[in-house]
Motif scaffolding. Structure first.
Motif, PDB file in Angstrom:
ATOM      1  N   LEU A  27       0.753  -1.039  -0.054  1.00  0.00           N
ATOM      2  CA  LEU A  27       0.001  -0.022   0.104  1.00  0.00           C
ATOM      3  C   LEU A  27       0.996   1.162   0.069  1.00  0.00           C
ATOM      4  O   LEU A  27       2.069   1.271   0.510  1.00  0.00           O
ATOM      5  CB  LEU A  27      -0.709   0.175   1.450  1.00  0.00           C
ATOM      6  N   ARG A  28       0.367   2.519  -0.571  1.00  0.00           N
ATOM      7  CA  ARG A  28       1.273   3.520  -0.489  1.00  0.00           C
ATOM      8  C   ARG A  28       1.122   3.963   0.815  1.00  0.00           C
ATOM      9  O   ARG A  28       0.467   3.722   1.684  1.00  0.00           O
ATOM     10  CB  ARG A  28       0.536   4.566  -1.566  1.00  0.00           C
ATOM     11  N   PRO A  29       2.249   4.776   1.309  1.00  0.00           N
ATOM     12  CA  PRO A  29       2.481   5.216   2.732  1.00  0.00           C
ATOM     13  C   PRO A  29       1.471   5.950   3.457  1.00  0.00           C
ATOM     14  O   PRO A  29       1.074   5.905   4.574  1.00  0.00           O
ATOM     15  CB  PRO A  29       3.826   6.078   2.498  1.00  0.00           C
ATOM     16  N   GLY A  30       0.503   6.661   2.469  1.00  0.00           N
ATOM     17  CA  GLY A  30      -0.445   7.610   3.225  1.00  0.00           C
ATOM     18  C   GLY A  30      -1.690   6.906   3.488  1.00  0.00           C
ATOM     19  O   GLY A  30      -2.378   7.469   4.311  1.00  0.00           O
ATOM     20  N   VAL A  31      -1.966   5.535   3.125  1.00  0.00           N
ATOM     21  CA  VAL A  31      -3.251   4.865   3.396  1.00  0.00           C
ATOM     22  C   VAL A  31      -3.372   4.640   4.844  1.00  0.00           C
ATOM     23  O   VAL A  31      -4.615   4.822   5.402  1.00  0.00           O
ATOM     24  CB  VAL A  31      -3.262   3.567   2.716  1.00  0.00           C
ATOM     25  N   LEU A  32      -2.518   4.048   5.486  1.00  0.00           N
ATOM     26  CA  LEU A  32      -2.633   3.896   6.925  1.00  0.00           C
ATOM     27  C   LEU A  32      -2.927   5.200   7.790  1.00  0.00           C
ATOM     28  O   LEU A  32      -3.847   4.907   8.438  1.00  0.00           O
ATOM     29  CB  LEU A  32      -1.192   3.520   7.435  1.00  0.00           C
ATOM     30  N   TRP A  33      -2.395   6.327   7.377  1.00  0.00           N
ATOM     31  CA  TRP A  33      -2.730   7.484   8.147  1.00  0.00           C
ATOM     32  C   TRP A  33      -4.131   7.931   7.855  1.00  0.00           C
ATOM     33  O   TRP A  33      -4.914   8.238   8.515  1.00  0.00           O
ATOM     34  CB  TRP A  33      -1.674   8.800   7.643  1.00  0.00           C
ATOM     35  N   GLN A  34      -4.772   7.715   6.733  1.00  0.00           N
ATOM     36  CA  GLN A  34      -5.827   7.975   6.304  1.00  0.00           C
ATOM     37  C   GLN A  34      -7.036   7.095   6.691  1.00  0.00           C
ATOM     38  O   GLN A  34      -8.063   7.479   7.273  1.00  0.00           O
ATOM     39  CB  GLN A  34      -6.214   8.010   4.640  1.00  0.00           C
ATOM     40  N   ALA A  35      -6.570   5.873   6.880  1.00  0.00           N
ATOM     41  CA  ALA A  35      -7.405   4.953   7.575  1.00  0.00           C
ATOM     42  C   ALA A  35      -7.336   5.278   8.957  1.00  0.00           C
ATOM     43  O   ALA A  35      -8.813   5.186   9.731  1.00  0.00           O
ATOM     44  CB  ALA A  35      -6.970   3.689   7.358  1.00  0.00           C
ATOM     45  N   LYS A  36      -6.500   5.670   9.680  1.00  0.00           N
ATOM     46  CA  LYS A  36      -6.566   5.996  11.129  1.00  0.00           C
ATOM     47  C   LYS A  36      -7.453   7.183  11.270  1.00  0.00           C
ATOM     48  O   LYS A  36      -8.303   7.249  12.700  1.00  0.00           O
ATOM     49  CB  LYS A  36      -5.106   6.020  11.920  1.00  0.00           C
ATOM     50  N   HIS A  37      -7.410   8.228  10.650  1.00  0.00           N
ATOM     51  CA  HIS A  37      -7.735   9.475  10.618  1.00  0.00           C
ATOM     52  C   HIS A  37      -9.239   9.523   9.792  1.00  0.00           C
ATOM     53  O   HIS A  37     -10.001  10.642   9.826  1.00  0.00           O
ATOM     54  CB  HIS A  37      -7.026  10.517  10.119  1.00  0.00           C
ATOM     55  N   ARG A  38      -9.623   8.554   9.043  1.00  0.00           N
ATOM     56  CA  ARG A  38     -10.847   8.567   8.328  1.00  0.00           C
ATOM     57  C   ARG A  38     -10.848   9.784   7.417  1.00  0.00           C
ATOM     58  O   ARG A  38     -11.843  10.263   7.336  1.00  0.00           O
ATOM     59  CB  ARG A  38     -11.949   8.132   9.231  1.00  0.00           C
ATOM     60  N   GLU A  39      -9.843   9.846   6.880  1.00  0.00           N
ATOM     61  CA  GLU A  39      -9.588  10.913   5.985  1.00  0.00           C
ATOM     62  C   GLU A  39      -9.583  10.532   4.647  1.00  0.00           C
ATOM     63  O   GLU A  39      -8.565   9.964   4.054  1.00  0.00           O
ATOM     64  CB  GLU A  39      -8.166  11.814   6.283  1.00  0.00           C
ATOM     65  N   ARG A  40     -10.482  10.919   3.686  1.00  0.00           N
ATOM     66  CA  ARG A  40     -10.602  10.467   2.376  1.00  0.00           C
ATOM     67  C   ARG A  40      -9.872  11.269   1.214  1.00  0.00           C
ATOM     68  O   ARG A  40      -9.638  10.677   0.208  1.00  0.00           O
ATOM     69  CB  ARG A  40     -12.070  10.354   1.913  1.00  0.00           C
ATOM     70  N   GLU A  41      -9.484  12.550   1.769  1.00  0.00           N
ATOM     71  CA  GLU A  41      -8.559  13.346   0.851  1.00  0.00           C
ATOM     72  C   GLU A  41      -7.254  13.126   1.094  1.00  0.00           C
ATOM     73  O   GLU A  41      -6.819  13.422   2.293  1.00  0.00           O
ATOM     74  CB  GLU A  41      -9.102  14.877   0.999  1.00  0.00           C
ATOM     75  N   VAL A  42      -6.345  13.367   0.244  1.00  0.00           N
ATOM     76  CA  VAL A  42      -4.977  13.147   0.459  1.00  0.00           C
ATOM     77  C   VAL A  42      -4.340  14.660   0.559  1.00  0.00           C
ATOM     78  O   VAL A  42      -3.104  14.612   0.940  1.00  0.00           O
ATOM     79  CB  VAL A  42      -4.199  12.432  -0.907  1.00  0.00           C
ATOM     80  N   LEU A  87       4.445  12.287   4.915  1.00  0.00           N
ATOM     81  CA  LEU A  87       3.712  11.213   4.042  1.00  0.00           C
ATOM     82  C   LEU A  87       3.763  11.729   2.475  1.00  0.00           C
ATOM     83  O   LEU A  87       3.745  11.010   1.595  1.00  0.00           O
ATOM     84  CB  LEU A  87       2.618  10.836   4.767  1.00  0.00           C
ATOM     85  N   LYS A  88       3.403  12.960   2.401  1.00  0.00           N
ATOM     86  CA  LYS A  88       3.449  13.523   0.888  1.00  0.00           C
ATOM     87  C   LYS A  88       4.737  12.988   0.255  1.00  0.00           C
ATOM     88  O   LYS A  88       4.798  12.799  -1.104  1.00  0.00           O
ATOM     89  CB  LYS A  88       2.850  14.826   0.974  1.00  0.00           C
ATOM     90  N   ILE A  89       5.701  13.399   0.880  1.00  0.00           N
ATOM     91  CA  ILE A  89       7.290  13.082   0.456  1.00  0.00           C
ATOM     92  C   ILE A  89       7.430  11.653   0.261  1.00  0.00           C
ATOM     93  O   ILE A  89       7.874  11.062  -0.854  1.00  0.00           O
ATOM     94  CB  ILE A  89       8.336  13.713   1.379  1.00  0.00           C
ATOM     95  N   ALA A  90       6.956  10.912   1.254  1.00  0.00           N
ATOM     96  CA  ALA A  90       7.108   9.285   1.069  1.00  0.00           C
ATOM     97  C   ALA A  90       6.240   8.819  -0.115  1.00  0.00           C
ATOM     98  O   ALA A  90       6.616   7.889  -0.961  1.00  0.00           O
ATOM     99  CB  ALA A  90       6.665   8.587   2.138  1.00  0.00           C
ATOM    100  N   GLU A  91       5.177   9.328  -0.410  1.00  0.00           N
ATOM    101  CA  GLU A  91       4.203   9.122  -1.516  1.00  0.00           C
ATOM    102  C   GLU A  91       5.056   9.428  -2.859  1.00  0.00           C
ATOM    103  O   GLU A  91       4.665   8.615  -3.858  1.00  0.00           O
ATOM    104  CB  GLU A  91       2.921   9.620  -1.598  1.00  0.00           C
ATOM    105  N   ALA A  92       5.695  10.577  -2.900  1.00  0.00           N
ATOM    106  CA  ALA A  92       6.345  10.759  -3.947  1.00  0.00           C
ATOM    107  C   ALA A  92       7.342   9.857  -4.792  1.00  0.00           C
ATOM    108  O   ALA A  92       7.607   9.880  -5.690  1.00  0.00           O
ATOM    109  CB  ALA A  92       6.718  12.328  -3.743  1.00  0.00           C
ATOM    110  N   PHE A  93       8.115   9.230  -3.401  1.00  0.00           N
ATOM    111  CA  PHE A  93       9.283   8.243  -3.701  1.00  0.00           C
ATOM    112  C   PHE A  93       8.803   6.923  -3.988  1.00  0.00           C
ATOM    113  O   PHE A  93       9.459   5.790  -4.041  1.00  0.00           O
ATOM    114  CB  PHE A  93      10.105   8.433  -2.779  1.00  0.00           C
ATOM    115  N   TYR A  94       7.534   6.795  -3.477  1.00  0.00           N
ATOM    116  CA  TYR A  94       6.895   5.273  -3.407  1.00  0.00           C
ATOM    117  C   TYR A  94       6.638   4.575  -4.818  1.00  0.00           C
ATOM    118  O   TYR A  94       6.366   5.245  -5.604  1.00  0.00           O
ATOM    119  CB  TYR A  94       5.373   5.485  -2.723  1.00  0.00           C
ATOM    120  N   ARG A  95       6.958   3.348  -4.757  1.00  0.00           N
ATOM    121  CA  ARG A  95       6.972   2.678  -5.882  1.00  0.00           C
ATOM    122  C   ARG A  95       6.279   1.535  -6.024  1.00  0.00           C
ATOM    123  O   ARG A  95       6.491   0.550  -4.997  1.00  0.00           O
ATOM    124  CB  ARG A  95       8.472   2.173  -6.585  1.00  0.00           C
ATOM    125  N   ALA A  96       5.054   1.137  -6.566  1.00  0.00           N
ATOM    126  CA  ALA A  96       4.172   0.125  -6.470  1.00  0.00           C
ATOM    127  C   ALA A  96       4.817  -1.400  -6.638  1.00  0.00           C
ATOM    128  O   ALA A  96       5.713  -1.147  -7.504  1.00  0.00           O
ATOM    129  CB  ALA A  96       3.097   0.193  -7.249  1.00  0.00           C
TER     130      ALA A  96
END
Length: 278
Positions: free
Chosen positions: A214-229, A236-245
């Motif tokens: 999963l991309r790095p931000g999914v866990l944070w969004q799940a914990k905070h019930r946040e649907r918008e990135v 986490l935005k930086i981590a997502e920029a470097f994430y590779r599926a």
């Protein structure tokens, strides 16, 4: 369900979306696990591409089965899907969305396992030489028809109250691996529902994040019930920029192999038909 380990959370979210809308008993089986139990060889351009052709054999060539990919969400009762099948036909597939310009897909099928007397090993052999005919035309099966409405395989399109099955077909933009997907909030809502019902756990999300599934931000969004990135913390935005599926190394390895093979064929043509060993 065509699946592979990195799709674990996506598959669980899909399964939950099926069960929460079903009016009849439904058993969802991951084909990667079924194939492993039956010690059947399987390969393909994706790990689960050719799994679907084992379904009649796994079911003892009896009854009906519905095939779906793991990169989907269901918003309606699967009883309706079965009701649209064509009786007496081995495979009923879905129409393409009007105006989409997309080719017909066999990623959603109702299969009559008694009529679909498939021999997976033979199909795999055919796929090695003509993958497109096998996967996109189902050329080995003469008994097939398009009888399912496109709303049961809506490709990258979601209309509330109308879409019955949403299919995230672009692997590079699936919402669990890329936050740029415009339909990301729809998937996040489905994840939240699965978490609220205890069907998916935070431990599963955390473990899949740790594995890079999963991309790095999914866990944070799940914990905070946040649907918008847009509200993700900066780190986490930086981590997502470097994430590779996880599928991307396989994708590029396949592209390199296709280039090598194409180059070998070209050299062979220039050499009077003798293809050099690679």
């Amino acid at each position: 369900m065509g699946c592979e380990p990195p799709q674990h959370v996506a598959a669980r979210v899909l399964e939950h979306s099926i069960l929460r809308h079903a009016s009849i008993p439904v058993a969802v089986h991951r084909l990667d696990e079924c194939v492993a139990r039956h010690r059947l060889p399987v390969s393909g351009r994706t790990m689960f591409s050719l799994q679907r052709f084992f379904i009649p054999e796994i079911n003892g060539f009896k009854g009906l089965a519905v095939y779906i990919d793991s990169d989907m969400l269901v918003f309606d009762d699967v009883r309706d899907l079965i009701a649209h099948r064509a009786p007496g036909v081995a495979v009923s597939s879905a129409e393409t969305p009007p105006g989409s310009g997309r080719k017909r897909q066999f990623s959603v099928m109702v299969i009559d396992c008694e009529l679909a007397r498939w021999k997976p090993q033979e199909i795999h052999q055919k796929a090695q030489s003509n993958y497109r005919d096998v996967m996109y035309e189902l050329s080995f099966e003469p008994s097939k028809t398009v009888s399912l409405p496109y709303t049961w395989n809506s490709l990258e399109r979601y209309e509330a109250g109308k879409t019955q099955l949403l299919h995230y077909t672009d692997m590079n933009l699936q919402p669990w691996v890329d936050a740029r997907n415009p339909l990301l909030p729809v998937w996040m809502d489905a994840l939240f529902a699965a978490l609220d019902d205890g069907f998916v756990t935070m431990d599963e999300v955390a473990e899949s994040t740790r594995r890079g599934w999963l991309r790095p931000g999914v866990l944070w969004q799940a914990k905070h019930r946040e649907r918008e990135v847009s509200r993700l913390p900066l780190h986490l935005k930086i981590a997502e920029a470097f994430y590779r599926a996880p599928h991307k190394p396989r994708y590029w390895a396949r592209k390199v192999e296709q280039v090598r093979h194409g180059g070998a064929k070209l050299v062979g043509a220039l050499n009077g038909g003798r293809v050099p060993r690679t």
